[in-house]
Design a protein around this motif. Structure first.
Motif, PDB file in Angstrom:
ATOM      1  N   PHE A 100       0.808  -1.218   0.000  1.00 29.27           N
ATOM      2  CA  PHE A 100       0.000   0.000   0.000  1.00 29.27           C
ATOM      3  C   PHE A 100       0.847   1.276   0.000  1.00 29.27           C
ATOM      4  O   PHE A 100       0.492   2.246  -0.671  1.00 29.27           O
ATOM      5  N   ILE A 101       1.955   1.253   0.741  1.00 32.15           N
ATOM      6  CA  ILE A 101       2.766   2.486   0.798  1.00 32.15           C
ATOM      7  C   ILE A 101       3.687   2.583  -0.421  1.00 32.15           C
ATOM      8  O   ILE A 101       3.620   3.546  -1.186  1.00 32.15           O
ATOM      9  N   LEU A 102       4.503   1.560  -0.642  1.00 33.39           N
ATOM     10  CA  LEU A 102       5.477   1.645  -1.737  1.00 33.39           C
ATOM     11  C   LEU A 102       4.803   1.644  -3.111  1.00 33.39           C
ATOM     12  O   LEU A 102       5.037   2.540  -3.928  1.00 33.39           O
ATOM     13  N   HIS A 103       3.961   0.641  -3.370  1.00 29.47           N
ATOM     14  CA  HIS A 103       3.377   0.511  -4.708  1.00 29.47           C
ATOM     15  C   HIS A 103       2.085   1.292  -4.885  1.00 29.47           C
ATOM     16  O   HIS A 103       1.566   1.374  -6.004  1.00 29.47           O
ATOM     17  N   GLY A 104       1.554   1.844  -3.795  1.00 31.20           N
ATOM     18  CA  GLY A 104       0.352   2.672  -3.890  1.00 31.20           C
ATOM     19  C   GLY A 104       0.683   4.144  -3.692  1.00 31.20           C
ATOM     20  O   GLY A 104       0.784   4.909  -4.638  1.00 31.20           O
ATOM     21  N   LEU A 105       0.913   4.512  -2.441  1.00 25.14           N
ATOM     22  CA  LEU A 105       1.098   5.920  -2.088  1.00 25.14           C
ATOM     23  C   LEU A 105       2.342   6.540  -2.749  1.00 25.14           C
ATOM     24  O   LEU A 105       2.259   7.592  -3.393  1.00 25.14           O
ATOM     25  N   ASP A 106       3.483   5.891  -2.594  1.00 23.61           N
ATOM     26  CA  ASP A 106       4.709   6.460  -3.176  1.00 23.61           C
ATOM     27  C   ASP A 106       4.600   6.553  -4.697  1.00 23.61           C
ATOM     28  O   ASP A 106       5.050   7.525  -5.303  1.00 23.61           O
ATOM     29  N   HIS A 107       4.003   5.536  -5.285  1.00 22.86           N
ATOM     30  CA  HIS A 107       3.856   5.517  -6.741  1.00 22.86           C
ATOM     31  C   HIS A 107       2.981   6.682  -7.205  1.00 22.86           C
ATOM     32  O   HIS A 107       3.314   7.394  -8.158  1.00 22.86           O
ATOM     33  N   TRP A 108       1.860   6.892  -6.520  1.00 24.24           N
ATOM     34  CA  TRP A 108       0.955   7.990  -6.920  1.00 24.24           C
ATOM     35  C   TRP A 108       1.660   9.337  -6.757  1.00 24.24           C
ATOM     36  O   TRP A 108       1.579  10.208  -7.626  1.00 24.24           O
ATOM     37  N   LEU A 109       2.367   9.491  -5.634  1.00 22.75           N
ATOM     38  CA  LEU A 109       3.028  10.781  -5.378  1.00 22.75           C
ATOM     39  C   LEU A 109       4.110  11.050  -6.419  1.00 22.75           C
ATOM     40  O   LEU A 109       4.270  12.171  -6.898  1.00 22.75           O
ATOM     41  N   GLU A 110       4.826  10.002  -6.777  1.00 21.10           N
ATOM     42  CA  GLU A 110       5.894  10.177  -7.769  1.00 21.10           C
ATOM     43  C   GLU A 110       5.316  10.534  -9.136  1.00 21.10           C
ATOM     44  O   GLU A 110       5.846  11.367  -9.853  1.00 21.10           O
ATOM     45  N   ARG A 111       4.187   9.908  -9.463  1.00 22.42           N
ATOM     46  CA  ARG A 111       3.567  10.162 -10.763  1.00 22.42           C
ATOM     47  C   ARG A 111       2.911  11.529 -10.830  1.00 22.42           C
ATOM     48  O   ARG A 111       2.857  12.157 -11.876  1.00 22.42           O
ATOM     49  N   ASN A 112       2.388  11.979  -9.716  1.00 21.71           N
ATOM     50  CA  ASN A 112       1.564  13.184  -9.747  1.00 21.71           C
ATOM     51  C   ASN A 112       2.231  14.437  -9.195  1.00 21.71           C
ATOM     52  O   ASN A 112       1.730  15.537  -9.391  1.00 21.71           O
ATOM     53  N   LYS A 113       3.330  14.249  -8.488  1.00 26.29           N
ATOM     54  CA  LYS A 113       4.084  15.399  -7.953  1.00 26.29           C
ATOM     55  C   LYS A 113       3.180  16.406  -7.244  1.00 26.29           C
ATOM     56  O   LYS A 113       3.265  17.609  -7.474  1.00 26.29           O
ATOM     57  N   LYS A 114       2.256  15.895  -6.420  1.00 32.19           N
ATOM     58  CA  LYS A 114       1.351  16.792  -5.690  1.00 32.19           C
ATOM     59  C   LYS A 114       1.616  16.672  -4.204  1.00 32.19           C
ATOM     60  O   LYS A 114       2.195  15.705  -3.743  1.00 32.19           O
ATOM     61  N   LYS A 115       1.112  17.641  -3.453  1.00 30.74           N
ATOM     62  CA  LYS A 115       1.331  17.660  -2.011  1.00 30.74           C
ATOM     63  C   LYS A 115       0.030  17.427  -1.256  1.00 30.74           C
ATOM     64  O   LYS A 115      -0.080  17.713  -0.063  1.00 30.74           O
ATOM     65  N   GLU A 116      -1.004  16.961  -1.970  1.00 32.57           N
ATOM     66  CA  GLU A 116      -2.220  16.548  -1.268  1.00 32.57           C
ATOM     67  C   GLU A 116      -2.874  15.389  -1.998  1.00 32.57           C
ATOM     68  O   GLU A 116      -2.773  15.277  -3.216  1.00 32.57           O
ATOM     69  N   ILE A 117      -3.524  14.545  -1.221  1.00 36.89           N
ATOM     70  CA  ILE A 117      -4.068  13.317  -1.783  1.00 36.89           C
ATOM     71  C   ILE A 117      -5.300  12.889  -0.990  1.00 36.89           C
ATOM     72  O   ILE A 117      -5.379  13.111   0.223  1.00 36.89           O
ATOM     73  N   LYS A 118      -6.243  12.269  -1.713  1.00 35.10           N
ATOM     74  CA  LYS A 118      -7.434  11.698  -1.047  1.00 35.10           C
ATOM     75  C   LYS A 118      -7.394  10.188  -1.208  1.00 35.10           C
ATOM     76  O   LYS A 118      -7.339   9.672  -2.336  1.00 35.10           O
ATOM     77  N   ILE A 119      -7.422   9.508  -0.080  1.00 31.12           N
ATOM     78  CA  ILE A 119      -7.273   8.048  -0.079  1.00 31.12           C
ATOM     79  C   ILE A 119      -8.548   7.392   0.456  1.00 31.12           C
ATOM     80  O   ILE A 119      -9.135   7.864   1.429  1.00 31.12           O
ATOM     81  N   LEU A 120      -8.933   6.298  -0.188  1.00 28.40           N
ATOM     82  CA  LEU A 120     -10.053   5.471   0.301  1.00 28.40           C
ATOM     83  C   LEU A 120      -9.497   4.101   0.655  1.00 28.40           C
ATOM     84  O   LEU A 120      -8.757   3.509  -0.132  1.00 28.40           O
ATOM     85  N   GLU A 121      -9.869   3.615   1.849  1.00 28.60           N
ATOM     86  CA  GLU A 121      -9.468   2.260   2.227  1.00 28.60           C
ATOM     87  C   GLU A 121     -10.696   1.380   2.407  1.00 28.60           C
ATOM     88  O   GLU A 121     -11.663   1.786   3.056  1.00 28.60           O
ATOM     89  N   ILE A 122     -10.592   0.178   1.896  1.00 29.44           N
ATOM     90  CA  ILE A 122     -11.660  -0.800   2.102  1.00 29.44           C
ATOM     91  C   ILE A 122     -11.180  -1.778   3.155  1.00 29.44           C
ATOM     92  O   ILE A 122     -10.286  -2.585   2.894  1.00 29.44           O
ATOM     93  N   GLY A 123     -11.700  -1.625   4.369  1.00 30.20           N
ATOM     94  CA  GLY A 123     -11.319  -2.480   5.486  1.00 30.20           C
ATOM     95  C   GLY A 123     -10.314  -1.813   6.413  1.00 30.20           C
ATOM     96  O   GLY A 123      -9.110  -2.001   6.279  1.00 30.20           O
ATOM     97  N   PHE A 124     -10.819  -1.034   7.397  1.00 34.83           N
ATOM     98  CA  PHE A 124      -9.930  -0.350   8.342  1.00 34.83           C
ATOM     99  C   PHE A 124      -9.180  -1.354   9.211  1.00 34.83           C
ATOM    100  O   PHE A 124      -7.996  -1.171   9.512  1.00 34.83           O
ATOM    101  N   GLY A 125      -9.860  -2.421   9.628  1.00 34.38           N
ATOM    102  CA  GLY A 125      -9.222  -3.501  10.390  1.00 34.38           C
ATOM    103  C   GLY A 125      -8.480  -3.011  11.610  1.00 34.38           C
ATOM    104  O   GLY A 125      -9.044  -2.339  12.482  1.00 34.38           O
ATOM    105  N   THR A 126      -7.184  -3.315  11.675  1.00 34.08           N
ATOM    106  CA  THR A 126      -6.363  -2.928  12.826  1.00 34.08           C
ATOM    107  C   THR A 126      -5.929  -1.463  12.765  1.00 34.08           C
ATOM    108  O   THR A 126      -5.329  -0.962  13.718  1.00 34.08           O
ATOM    109  N   GLY A 127      -6.134  -0.825  11.607  1.00 28.97           N
ATOM    110  CA  GLY A 127      -5.648   0.549  11.439  1.00 28.97           C
ATOM    111  C   GLY A 127      -4.187   0.608  11.033  1.00 28.97           C
ATOM    112  O   GLY A 127      -3.597   1.692  10.971  1.00 28.97           O
TER     113      GLY A 127
END
Ligand SMILES: C[S@@+](CC[C@H](N)C(=O)[O-])C[C@H]1O[C@@H](n2cnc3c(N)ncnc32)[C@H](O)[C@@H]1O
Length: 223
Positions: free
Chosen positions: A39-66
């Motif tokens: 989720f962090i490396l292949h999701g968040l970092d990837h999106w940030l690298e591609r989009n070069k933005k300083k804000e993001i909206k994330i949706l998670e399916i299954g909060f679970g343990t947090g």
């Protein structure tokens, strides 16, 4: 909930076993390792690298343990990226279970972990100036996503298709990916062929990536 048992995974971090489903919340090969990789490396970092933005909206399916939420807020503190994080959970965990999880021992920031867990459900809570958490208590299969559309990044972290097929149907994937923004990314630990075919039918670009330890492959889809 006596259906839930704490287990220790191969990297020393805890996960939970749902004994009714005989399904764990994370990989037994390493819970923190898996969440960081998928989720962090292949999701968040990837999106940030591609989009070069300083804000993001994330949706998670299954909060679970947090755990995913915790790793994401730690990222926002380090990177300075402003985040809105919406996470759905139909069966919130009992606090006595959550308090036993060793994530703050491994990752530090115990106050932050508590803030995430104690944040009220069904309202947006500013956990830090950069990170707003909106935990939604309910069934995402029927709950409305329209309120906070569109999402830049979706963590699809439901139980596996063999255990909870309803979370991976064409209709469910259509609903969830329908909430993606332009250039949005959908990421999961799962590698099921039918899921890939359905995502392609929905018009997304689908990548098969090497999985975390113990798992051959995983899927990332983008709009
Ligand atoms: C694999 S675990 C999530 C792990 C979590 N992301 C973490 O970091 O610990 C799947 C979660 O999805 C939740 N869930 C199952 N069906 C759901 C539904 N219909 N709507 C919302 N959450 C659901 C389960 O209760 C469980 O907590």
């Amino acid at each position: 909930m006596d259906e839930i048992r704490i287990i220790t995974t191969s990297d020393g971090s805890h996960s939970l076993l749902n004994t009714a489903l005989n399904e764990t919340y994370h990989s037994i090969h390493g819970a923190i390792q898996e969440s960081k990789y998928v989720f962090i490396l292949h999701g968040l970092d990837h999106w940030l690298e591609r989009n070069k933005k300083k804000e993001i909206k994330i949706l998670e399916i299954g909060f679970g343990t947090g755990l995913n939420a915790f790793l994401t807020i730690l990222h926002s503190i380090q990177s300075g990226v402003h985040m809105y994080y919406e996470s759905w959970e139909v069966y919130p965990l009992e606090m006595d279970i959550v308090k036993q999880l060793n994530y703050p021992n491994v990752l530090g920031s115990p106050e932050l972990f508590s803030s995430i867990q104690e944040a009220s459900w069904d309202q947006a809570v500013a956990i830090t100036p950069e990170f707003t958490l909106h935990k939604r208590k309910g069934d995402i299969l029927i709950g409305p996503l329209e309120e906070s559309l569109p999402f830049d990044l979706i963590y699809h972290d439901a139980f596996a298709p063999v255990k909870q097929p309803e979370m991976w149907t064409f209709e469910m994937l259509k609903k969830v990916t329908g909430s993606l923004a332009q250039a949005g990314i959908w990421i999961t630990y799962c590698a099921k062929g039918q899921v890939k075919r359905d995502l392609k039918t929905l018009g997304l670009t689908v990548e098969t990536l090497p999985g975390p330890p113990g798992k051959k492959e995983m899927i990332r889809a983008s709009r």
